[in-house]
Design a protein around this motif. Structure first.
Motif, PDB file in Angstrom:
ATOM      1  N   ILE A   1      -4.956   6.259   7.863  1.00 55.98           N
ATOM      2  CA  ILE A   1      -3.626   5.889   7.383  1.00 55.98           C
ATOM      3  C   ILE A   1      -3.167   4.595   8.039  1.00 55.98           C
ATOM      4  CG2 ILE A   1      -1.195   6.617   7.346  1.00 55.98           C
ATOM      5  CD1 ILE A   1      -2.359   9.538   7.302  1.00 55.98           C
ATOM      6  N   THR A   2      -2.654   3.674   7.223  1.00 54.05           N
ATOM      7  CA  THR A   2      -2.104   2.403   7.697  1.00 54.05           C
ATOM      8  C   THR A   2      -0.595   2.417   7.501  1.00 54.05           C
ATOM      9  OG1 THR A   2      -4.141   1.229   7.101  1.00 54.05           O
ATOM     10  CG2 THR A   2      -2.161  -0.105   7.448  1.00 54.05           C
ATOM     11  N   ILE A   3       0.143   2.064   8.560  1.00 58.28           N
ATOM     12  CA  ILE A   3       1.603   2.054   8.545  1.00 58.28           C
ATOM     13  C   ILE A   3       2.105   0.618   8.433  1.00 58.28           C
ATOM     14  CG2 ILE A   3       3.676   2.765   9.783  1.00 58.28           C
ATOM     15  CD1 ILE A   3       1.872   5.085   8.950  1.00 58.28           C
ATOM     16  N   ASN A   4       3.146   0.391   7.611  1.00 59.34           N
ATOM     17  CA  ASN A   4       3.706  -0.953   7.518  1.00 59.34           C
ATOM     18  C   ASN A   4       4.761  -1.179   8.592  1.00 59.34           C
ATOM     19  OD1 ASN A   4       6.133   0.219   6.673  1.00 59.34           O
ATOM     20  ND2 ASN A   4       5.761  -0.194   4.501  1.00 59.34           N
ATOM     21  N   GLY A   5       5.406  -2.338   8.552  1.00 57.02           N
ATOM     22  CA  GLY A   5       6.363  -2.696   9.587  1.00 57.02           C
ATOM     23  C   GLY A   5       7.627  -1.875   9.597  1.00 57.02           C
ATOM     24  N   LEU A   6       7.873  -1.112   8.531  1.00 55.23           N
ATOM     25  CA  LEU A   6       9.042  -0.239   8.448  1.00 55.23           C
ATOM     26  C   LEU A   6       8.693   1.210   8.777  1.00 55.23           C
ATOM     27  CD1 LEU A   6      10.671  -1.671   5.190  1.00 55.23           C
ATOM     28  CD2 LEU A   6      11.285  -2.178   7.567  1.00 55.23           C
ATOM     29  N   ASN A   7       7.537   1.410   9.387  1.00 59.96           N
ATOM     30  CA  ASN A   7       7.044   2.751   9.736  1.00 59.96           C
ATOM     31  C   ASN A   7       6.829   3.624   8.505  1.00 59.96           C
ATOM     32  OD1 ASN A   7       7.040   2.083  12.423  1.00 59.96           O
ATOM     33  ND2 ASN A   7       8.912   3.190  12.933  1.00 59.96           N
ATOM     34  N   GLN A   8       6.456   2.991   7.398  1.00 57.62           N
ATOM     35  CA  GLN A   8       6.147   3.714   6.162  1.00 57.62           C
ATOM     36  C   GLN A   8       4.637   3.713   5.941  1.00 57.62           C
ATOM     37  OE1 GLN A   8       8.363   1.066   3.658  1.00 57.62           O
ATOM     38  NE2 GLN A   8      10.122   2.449   3.522  1.00 57.62           N
ATOM     39  N   ILE A   9       4.113   4.810   5.389  1.00 54.43           N
ATOM     40  CA  ILE A   9       2.695   4.850   5.037  1.00 54.43           C
ATOM     41  C   ILE A   9       2.461   3.876   3.884  1.00 54.43           C
ATOM     42  CG2 ILE A   9       0.852   6.256   4.049  1.00 54.43           C
ATOM     43  CD1 ILE A   9       1.935   8.626   5.543  1.00 54.43           C
ATOM     44  N   ALA A  10       1.610   2.892   4.101  1.00 56.27           N
ATOM     45  CA  ALA A  10       1.354   1.862   3.102  1.00 56.27           C
ATOM     46  C   ALA A  10      -0.019   1.984   2.459  1.00 56.27           C
ATOM     47  CB  ALA A  10       1.506   0.471   3.723  1.00 56.27           C
ATOM     48  N   ILE A  11      -1.005   2.417   3.234  1.00 59.06           N
ATOM     49  CA  ILE A  11      -2.377   2.529   2.725  1.00 59.06           C
ATOM     50  C   ILE A  11      -2.980   3.833   3.251  1.00 59.06           C
ATOM     51  CG2 ILE A  11      -4.687   1.498   2.634  1.00 59.06           C
ATOM     52  CD1 ILE A  11      -3.400  -1.204   3.260  1.00 59.06           C
ATOM     53  N   ILE A  12      -3.642   4.563   2.369  1.00 63.08           N
ATOM     54  CA  ILE A  12      -4.417   5.736   2.764  1.00 63.08           C
ATOM     55  C   ILE A  12      -5.841   5.530   2.280  1.00 63.08           C
ATOM     56  CG2 ILE A  12      -4.699   8.233   2.576  1.00 63.08           C
ATOM     57  CD1 ILE A  12      -1.727   8.409   1.878  1.00 63.08           C
ATOM     58  N   ASP A  13      -6.796   5.480   3.205  1.00 64.87           N
ATOM     59  CA  ASP A  13      -8.210   5.411   2.850  1.00 64.87           C
ATOM     60  C   ASP A  13      -8.779   6.815   2.888  1.00 64.87           C
ATOM     61  OD1 ASP A  13      -8.865   2.586   2.380  1.00 64.87           O
ATOM     62  OD2 ASP A  13      -8.209   2.322   4.454  1.00 64.87           O
ATOM     63  N   GLU A  14      -9.363   7.255   1.781  1.00 63.02           N
ATOM     64  CA  GLU A  14      -9.738   8.652   1.580  1.00 63.02           C
ATOM     65  C   GLU A  14     -11.242   8.808   1.431  1.00 63.02           C
ATOM     66  OE1 GLU A  14      -7.558  11.061  -1.459  1.00 63.02           O
ATOM     67  OE2 GLU A  14      -9.504  11.092  -2.449  1.00 63.02           O
ATOM     68  N   GLN A  15     -11.801   9.754   2.188  1.00 62.09           N
ATOM     69  CA  GLN A  15     -13.190  10.150   2.015  1.00 62.09           C
ATOM     70  C   GLN A  15     -13.225  11.672   1.836  1.00 62.09           C
ATOM     71  OE1 GLN A  15     -12.658   8.392   5.313  1.00 62.09           O
ATOM     72  NE2 GLN A  15     -12.597   6.529   4.087  1.00 62.09           N
ATOM     73  N   VAL A  16     -13.767  12.113   0.712  1.00 65.24           N
ATOM     74  CA  VAL A  16     -13.850  13.529   0.383  1.00 65.24           C
ATOM     75  C   VAL A  16     -15.266  13.842  -0.055  1.00 65.24           C
ATOM     76  CG1 VAL A  16     -12.998  15.383  -1.103  1.00 65.24           C
ATOM     77  CG2 VAL A  16     -11.425  13.604  -0.318  1.00 65.24           C
ATOM     78  N   THR A  17     -15.799  14.978   0.379  1.00 63.85           N
ATOM     79  CA  THR A  17     -17.160  15.378   0.047  1.00 63.85           C
ATOM     80  C   THR A  17     -17.397  15.312  -1.463  1.00 63.85           C
ATOM     81  OG1 THR A  17     -17.253  16.868   1.940  1.00 63.85           O
ATOM     82  CG2 THR A  17     -18.841  17.248   0.169  1.00 63.85           C
ATOM     83  N   GLY A  18     -18.478  14.611  -1.855  1.00 63.66           N
ATOM     84  CA  GLY A  18     -18.894  14.575  -3.251  1.00 63.66           C
ATOM     85  C   GLY A  18     -18.092  13.648  -4.130  1.00 63.66           C
ATOM     86  N   GLU A  19     -17.214  12.822  -3.552  1.00 62.87           N
ATOM     87  CA  GLU A  19     -16.403  11.916  -4.354  1.00 62.87           C
ATOM     88  C   GLU A  19     -16.571  10.484  -3.875  1.00 62.87           C
ATOM     89  OE1 GLU A  19     -12.332  13.062  -4.498  1.00 62.87           O
ATOM     90  OE2 GLU A  19     -12.756  15.168  -4.967  1.00 62.87           O
ATOM     91  N   PHE A  20     -16.245   9.508  -4.761  1.00 65.68           N
ATOM     92  CA  PHE A  20     -16.202   8.119  -4.338  1.00 65.68           C
ATOM     93  C   PHE A  20     -15.105   7.945  -3.284  1.00 65.68           C
ATOM     94  CE2 PHE A  20     -17.796   7.573  -8.775  1.00 65.68           C
ATOM     95  CZ  PHE A  20     -19.020   6.988  -8.461  1.00 65.68           C
TER      96      PHE A  20
END
Length: 299
Positions: free
Chosen positions: A144-163
């Motif tokens: 999880i990447t947080i922006n300057g306002l302490n908001q979640i801005a980016i979520i990088d996801e890895q799940v079994t069997g998926e892109f």
């Protein structure tokens, strides 16, 4: 392709920021006003409802979920001496010495284990774990990447069997989620946008903010339209955001297909929704109409 889900709460605990800060009765005040029931119906009758009951100290004691024609299901809550949730149904919660949530475990038959880690600034940076269902184990990892306002801005996801996936989140000036873009990494190099969702809102308060003690980000599932947005579209390892205001429209594009949800509200004297007409469109054609009702009490 519908936005709403049919599960309720996995967690009422904030995982990023907390701004710690309910009969329709004009003499009541917002400080002693709470949600006791949420009902979804159609032209053919009630479809589901959620009834909430509280301890004397105001903490949620249980909720009863009724769905036609399956019947009722009751979920109980337990807390520690610091009023932190330790159990919801068969989910168990653990905290570190600073009081931050660090683990979620689920009892048999479907084993579930999740861990949460934080930055030095106590902001969430990772959610990961596994779920074993019917002997099949799936692993999940969210950076999880947080922006300057302490908001979640980016979520990088890895799940079994998926892109591998990347989720980009934008907010409006009032702090509501305004857009979610989902991208797939098909060749381990480039991310390609596979869907986008835009949201609009009214200017009225979202009762869920009070109902959930003014939390922002949480690991939980909401009943149909309690105005939470599931940022990572995962029912097992949810990262949800509770908007300050109520959703008016949701527009989703997947390839050449367009899906739109429209809410039209009636409000009480405190500007909280008491009812809503919900319309669901596919490529401009009306597909479904539902009706929502919120019931409050003074206490």
């Amino acid at each position: 392709m519908k936005h709403f889900s049919s599960y309720f709460i996995l967690l009422f605990i904030t995982i990023l920021t907390v701004s710690c800060s309910s009969s329709d009765d004009a003499s009541s005040t917002q400080s002693n006003y709470r949600l006791i029931e949420f009902i979804k119906s159609s032209d053919f009758g009630n479809l589901s409802s959620y009834r909430f009951e509280y301890f004397d100290n105001g903490l949620l004691e249980k909720y009863t979920w009724s769905i036609e024609p399956l019947g009722n299901s009751e979920i109980l809550f337990s807390y520690d001496d610091n009023n932190r949730i330790t159990k919801i149904g068969n989910f168990n919660y653990e905290y570190n010495t600073q009081g931050a949530l660090i683990a979620i475990n689920k009892d048999a038959p479907d084993f579930y284990n999740a861990t949460v880690t934080y930055t030095n600034e106590d902001l969430i940076e990772n959610l990961s774990g596994f779920r074993n269902s019917s002997g099949v184990t799936s692993f999940y990892n969210y950076n999880i990447t947080i922006n300057g306002l302490n908001q979640i801005a980016i979520i990088d996801e890895q799940v079994t069997g998926e892109f591998n996936k990347r989720i980009l989140i934008a907010y409006d000036t009032k702090g509501n989620v305004s857009e979610i873009i989902r991208q797939d990494n098909l060749d381990d190099i480039n991310f390609i946008t596979t869907s986008s969702i835009t949201y609009t809102y009214d200017d009225k308060p979202n009762i869920t903010k009070d109902f959930l003690n003014n939390i922002d980000y949480s690991l939980y599932s909401t009943p149909d339209n309690l105005n939470g947005v599931n940022l990572n579209s995962n029912f097992d390892f949810r990262i949800n955001y509770v908007n300050p205001n109520n959703i008016l429209t949701i527009t989703k594009f997947v390839g050449s297909e367009e899906y739109q949800e429209i809410y039209t509200y009636d409000y009480n004297d405190f500007d909280y929704p008491i009812s809503a007409d919900y319309s669901y469109y596919v490529n401009g054609n009306l597909s479904e109409t539902l009706y929502y009702e919120w019931v409050y009490e003074s206490y």
